[in-house]
Design a protein around this motif. Structure first.
Motif, PDB file in Angstrom:
ATOM      1  N   THR A 120      15.714  63.363  15.974  1.00  0.00           N
ATOM      2  CA  THR A 120      14.800  64.008  15.027  1.00  0.00           C
ATOM      3  C   THR A 120      13.998  63.002  14.204  1.00  0.00           C
ATOM      4  OG1 THR A 120      16.628  64.167  13.442  1.00  0.00           O
ATOM      5  CG2 THR A 120      16.209  66.084  14.842  1.00  0.00           C
ATOM      6  N   LYS A 121      14.442  61.735  14.170  1.00  0.00           N
ATOM      7  CA  LYS A 121      13.717  60.696  13.441  1.00  0.00           C
ATOM      8  C   LYS A 121      12.801  59.874  14.345  1.00  0.00           C
ATOM      9  CE  LYS A 121      17.333  60.221   9.924  1.00  0.00           C
ATOM     10  NZ  LYS A 121      18.299  59.291   9.260  1.00  0.00           N
ATOM     11  N   GLY A 122      12.798  60.183  15.625  1.00  0.00           N
ATOM     12  CA  GLY A 122      11.926  59.491  16.554  1.00  0.00           C
ATOM     13  C   GLY A 122      12.556  58.323  17.282  1.00  0.00           C
ATOM     14  N   HIS A 123      13.841  58.067  17.048  1.00  0.00           N
ATOM     15  CA  HIS A 123      14.503  56.983  17.766  1.00  0.00           C
ATOM     16  C   HIS A 123      14.750  57.397  19.216  1.00  0.00           C
ATOM     17  CE1 HIS A 123      15.202  54.240  14.415  1.00  0.00           C
ATOM     18  NE2 HIS A 123      15.503  55.294  13.686  1.00  0.00           N
ATOM     19  N   ILE A 124      14.436  56.487  20.115  1.00  0.00           N
ATOM     20  CA  ILE A 124      14.593  56.733  21.553  1.00  0.00           C
ATOM     21  C   ILE A 124      15.956  56.227  21.995  1.00  0.00           C
ATOM     22  CG2 ILE A 124      13.645  56.276  23.839  1.00  0.00           C
ATOM     23  CD1 ILE A 124      10.964  55.639  22.365  1.00  0.00           C
ATOM     24  N   PHE A 125      16.735  57.103  22.609  1.00  0.00           N
ATOM     25  CA  PHE A 125      18.044  56.748  23.158  1.00  0.00           C
ATOM     26  C   PHE A 125      17.945  56.685  24.674  1.00  0.00           C
ATOM     27  CE2 PHE A 125      19.077  58.058  18.971  1.00  0.00           C
ATOM     28  CZ  PHE A 125      20.288  57.464  18.629  1.00  0.00           C
ATOM     29  N   ILE A 126      18.459  55.606  25.245  1.00  0.00           N
ATOM     30  CA  ILE A 126      18.473  55.433  26.692  1.00  0.00           C
ATOM     31  C   ILE A 126      19.924  55.359  27.143  1.00  0.00           C
ATOM     32  CG2 ILE A 126      17.805  53.972  28.628  1.00  0.00           C
ATOM     33  CD1 ILE A 126      15.428  53.052  27.030  1.00  0.00           C
ATOM     34  N   TYR A 127      20.266  56.185  28.112  1.00  0.00           N
ATOM     35  CA  TYR A 127      21.632  56.273  28.630  1.00  0.00           C
ATOM     36  C   TYR A 127      21.627  55.723  30.048  1.00  0.00           C
ATOM     37  CZ  TYR A 127      21.741  59.617  24.768  1.00  0.00           C
ATOM     38  OH  TYR A 127      21.610  60.228  23.547  1.00  0.00           O
ATOM     39  N   CYS A 128      22.052  54.478  30.187  1.00  0.00           N
ATOM     40  CA  CYS A 128      22.098  53.839  31.492  1.00  0.00           C
ATOM     41  C   CYS A 128      23.393  54.233  32.189  1.00  0.00           C
ATOM     42  CB  CYS A 128      22.017  52.325  31.352  1.00  0.00           C
ATOM     43  SG  CYS A 128      20.465  51.751  30.623  1.00  0.00           S
ATOM     44  N   ALA A 129      23.273  54.819  33.343  1.00  0.00           N
ATOM     45  CA  ALA A 129      24.424  55.404  34.025  1.00  0.00           C
ATOM     46  C   ALA A 129      25.361  54.338  34.577  1.00  0.00           C
ATOM     47  CB  ALA A 129      23.948  56.327  35.140  1.00  0.00           C
ATOM     48  N   ALA A 130      26.545  54.792  34.968  1.00  0.00           N
ATOM     49  CA  ALA A 130      27.526  53.928  35.618  1.00  0.00           C
ATOM     50  C   ALA A 130      28.024  54.631  36.860  1.00  0.00           C
ATOM     51  CB  ALA A 130      28.702  53.651  34.685  1.00  0.00           C
ATOM     52  N   ARG A 131      28.480  53.856  37.813  1.00  0.00           N
ATOM     53  CA  ARG A 131      29.087  54.446  39.010  1.00  0.00           C
ATOM     54  C   ARG A 131      30.056  53.437  39.591  1.00  0.00           C
ATOM     55  NH1 ARG A 131      27.520  55.199  44.698  1.00  0.00           N
ATOM     56  NH2 ARG A 131      28.274  57.210  45.452  1.00  0.00           N
ATOM     57  N   HIS A 132      31.269  53.903  39.865  1.00  0.00           N
ATOM     58  CA  HIS A 132      32.325  53.044  40.404  1.00  0.00           C
ATOM     59  C   HIS A 132      32.539  51.850  39.462  1.00  0.00           C
ATOM     60  CE1 HIS A 132      32.373  55.826  43.585  1.00  0.00           C
ATOM     61  NE2 HIS A 132      31.352  55.342  44.264  1.00  0.00           N
ATOM     62  N   LYS A 133      32.264  50.605  39.876  1.00  0.00           N
ATOM     63  CA  LYS A 133      32.594  49.451  39.044  1.00  0.00           C
ATOM     64  C   LYS A 133      31.425  48.959  38.193  1.00  0.00           C
ATOM     65  CE  LYS A 133      36.295  47.746  42.024  1.00  0.00           C
ATOM     66  NZ  LYS A 133      36.817  46.594  42.799  1.00  0.00           N
ATOM     67  N   PHE A 134      30.354  49.719  38.131  1.00  0.00           N
ATOM     68  CA  PHE A 134      29.206  49.311  37.334  1.00  0.00           C
ATOM     69  C   PHE A 134      29.247  50.041  36.005  1.00  0.00           C
ATOM     70  CE2 PHE A 134      24.726  49.625  36.053  1.00  0.00           C
ATOM     71  CZ  PHE A 134      24.398  48.279  36.070  1.00  0.00           C
ATOM     72  N   SER A 135      29.210  49.313  34.886  1.00  0.00           N
ATOM     73  CA  SER A 135      29.375  49.929  33.577  1.00  0.00           C
ATOM     74  C   SER A 135      28.070  50.533  33.084  1.00  0.00           C
ATOM     75  CB  SER A 135      29.886  48.900  32.564  1.00  0.00           C
ATOM     76  OG  SER A 135      28.895  47.939  32.301  1.00  0.00           O
ATOM     77  N   GLY A 136      28.200  51.598  32.316  1.00  0.00           N
ATOM     78  CA  GLY A 136      27.045  52.241  31.711  1.00  0.00           C
ATOM     79  C   GLY A 136      26.851  51.778  30.283  1.00  0.00           C
ATOM     80  N   ARG A 137      25.672  52.033  29.736  1.00  0.00           N
ATOM     81  CA  ARG A 137      25.368  51.619  28.373  1.00  0.00           C
ATOM     82  C   ARG A 137      24.479  52.641  27.688  1.00  0.00           C
ATOM     83  NH1 ARG A 137      24.015  45.210  29.506  1.00  0.00           N
ATOM     84  NH2 ARG A 137      26.147  44.611  30.058  1.00  0.00           N
TER      85      ARG A 137
END
Length: 454
Positions: free
Chosen positions: A118-135
């Motif tokens: 609501t304040k305009g901050h952009i959130f990015i959700y980097c996915a993970a799969r198997h042994k690769f970590s998400g952020r």
């Protein structure tokens, strides 16, 4: 840019507030990642997979559409680059994209999704799969893609993120369990403001195998699921559930409580028994109409995802619409691949438009094809071809995405790619009327004009 490539450990399911600030790297053009998996699908996968959503959001306060995608570096390396771009609706210009994360993988399952608070901050959700970590990342400034804070490093396959009016963040994600990773279990968790997360407090929504799509409308979450039996690649049955407490408890469309976690195959939330019909379904999109009722876009097929070619026919793009009392199912058109993906939207006049690669491309019976805009003016009962956006293409187009809260100047975007061999991949977008533009592969300044495609 600070880079992390550490292995996943037992702490990944815990809340991890890193708040690592960095200036993201300015890109130099729009180039999509090429990816393939085991003969099931291949091609330009910049906006893959459908189970990460949303990938684009229109921000009225900034009059810009922000969108994420999986990119490739200028030297042609196959490392996936998690990118964010922007389109200025006033100036009709594209921003030079920003590199948020350079990944040590080319697996397009790691592509990001996004949300704007609501304040305009952009959130990015980097996915993970198997042994690769998400952020999870948050922009340092509202409506700005130049710098981000890294908030979370965790295990987060197939993220779907929605922000409620009170500022709380809902995150749906998947865990691969039971040793060989063949079982997909669905979870959700909530953060008060998106900066701190406790994945130990996640709600387990479904056991066994599944894929799902979600949407949020005036505080009510909707989720549609199919059943992906463990050890099988056949996806069937169509389920819909809803939640009024941001995922803590769920009910069927008619308000009956759903016992969690759901066990498949089950009848709670089942709106069509495709298992009995001996058909398979591939979820594309979930939206709500003006009354807040859910509408689903999906592929109905005669074979599982490895049933390539004519033996998987007939395949149909389908819509399922709930009118508040019952479900209505209607076909849009036929397609030639189980992953012929698209999105559906309804404008303020009640016009339905579905957009996706429904025509055969230069490589029939492979992922994607030629992009077509379909239109319905009777709530999805009948459809007509409004416009063929691409034709006589050299490469198949695939995975068309439409922004949440879209504006007409930037309606859908996607990538192309050769489905028979590794190739370059360009990105495209169109407006509501079907005018087509290509995003420049090389950019040397902050903002640039898109390239009209006749």
């Amino acid at each position: 840019m600070k880079r992390f490539t550490g292995a996943i450990n037992t702490m990944l399911f815990l809340s991890c507030l890193l708040t690592t600030a960095f200036s993201a790297q300015t890109g130099d053009g729009y180039r999509g990642i090429w990816y393939e998996i085991g003969g099931a699908y291949s091609g330009g996968m910049a906006t893959y997979p459908q189970h990460q959503m949303p990938m684009a959001v229109y921000a009225p306060a900034a009059q810009k559409t922000f969108f994420v995608y999986g990119g490739e570096s200028a030297d042609g390396r196959e490392n996936l680059q998690m990118m964010i771009g922007a389109f200025d609706h006033q100036k009709k210009l594209l921003a030079n994209p920003t590199l948020v994360r350079d990944c040590a993988t080319n697996d397009a399952h790691a592509n990001p999704c996004m949300a704007i608070d609501t304040k305009g901050h952009i959130f990015i959700y980097c996915a993970a799969r198997h042994k690769f970590s998400g952020r999870i990342y948050r922009s340092c400034k509202p409506y700005d893609i130049s710098a981000f804070d890294q908030l979370v490093d965790t295990y987060m396959p197939y993220p779907q993120a929605w922000i409620a009016d009170d500022g709380r963040h809902f995150l749906k994600y998947t865990r691969y369990n039971k040793g060989n990773g063949s079982v997909r279990e669905i979870y959700s968790t909530v953060s008060q403001d998106g900066t701190a997360w406790d994945f130990k407090k996640s709600t387990k929504i479904a056991n066994d195998g599944h894929y799902a799509a979600t949407t949020l409308h005036k505080g009510r979450l909707w989720m549609t699921l199919n059943w992906h039996k463990s050890g099988s690649d056949k996806r069937t049955n169509l389920y819909v559930i809803r939640s009024d407490d941001l995922g803590t408890s769920w009910q069927t469309t008619d308000g009956k409580p759903v016992s969690l976690p759901m066990n498949f195959p089950e009848t709670s939330g089942l709106i069509r028994d495709y298992l009995t019909e001996k058909k398979f379904i591939y979820l594309n999109d979930l939206i709500t109409d003006a009354k807040g009722n859910p509408v689903i876009l999906y592929v109905e097929a005669s074979g599982g995802s490895k049933s390539q070619g004519p033996k998987g026919d007939p395949r149909r793009w389908m819509t399922a619409r709930y009118d508040g009392k019952q479900w209505h199912f209607h076909p849009i058109c036929t397609v030639d691949h189980n992953y012929d993906y698209g999105n559906l939207r309804i404008d303020t006049k009640g016009i339905w438009r579905a957009i996706g690669a429904t025509d055969a491309g230069p490589h029939p019976y492979t992922t994607g094809g030629e992009v077509v805009l379909w239109e319905s003016r009777d709530t999805g009962v009948t459809w007509k071809r409004a416009k063929a956006l691409t034709k006589n293409s050299q490469r198949n187009h695939s995975y068309v995405r439409v922004p949440t809260n879209f504006a007409p100047e930037f309606f859908g975007y996607w990538a192309d790619g050769d489905t028979t061999q590794c190739s370059e991949s360009d990105l495209y977008f169109c407006d509501w009327d079907g005018n087509l533009f290509r995003m420049p592969r090389k950019i040397a300044k902050p903002w640039v004009q898109p390239i009209p495609v006749p």
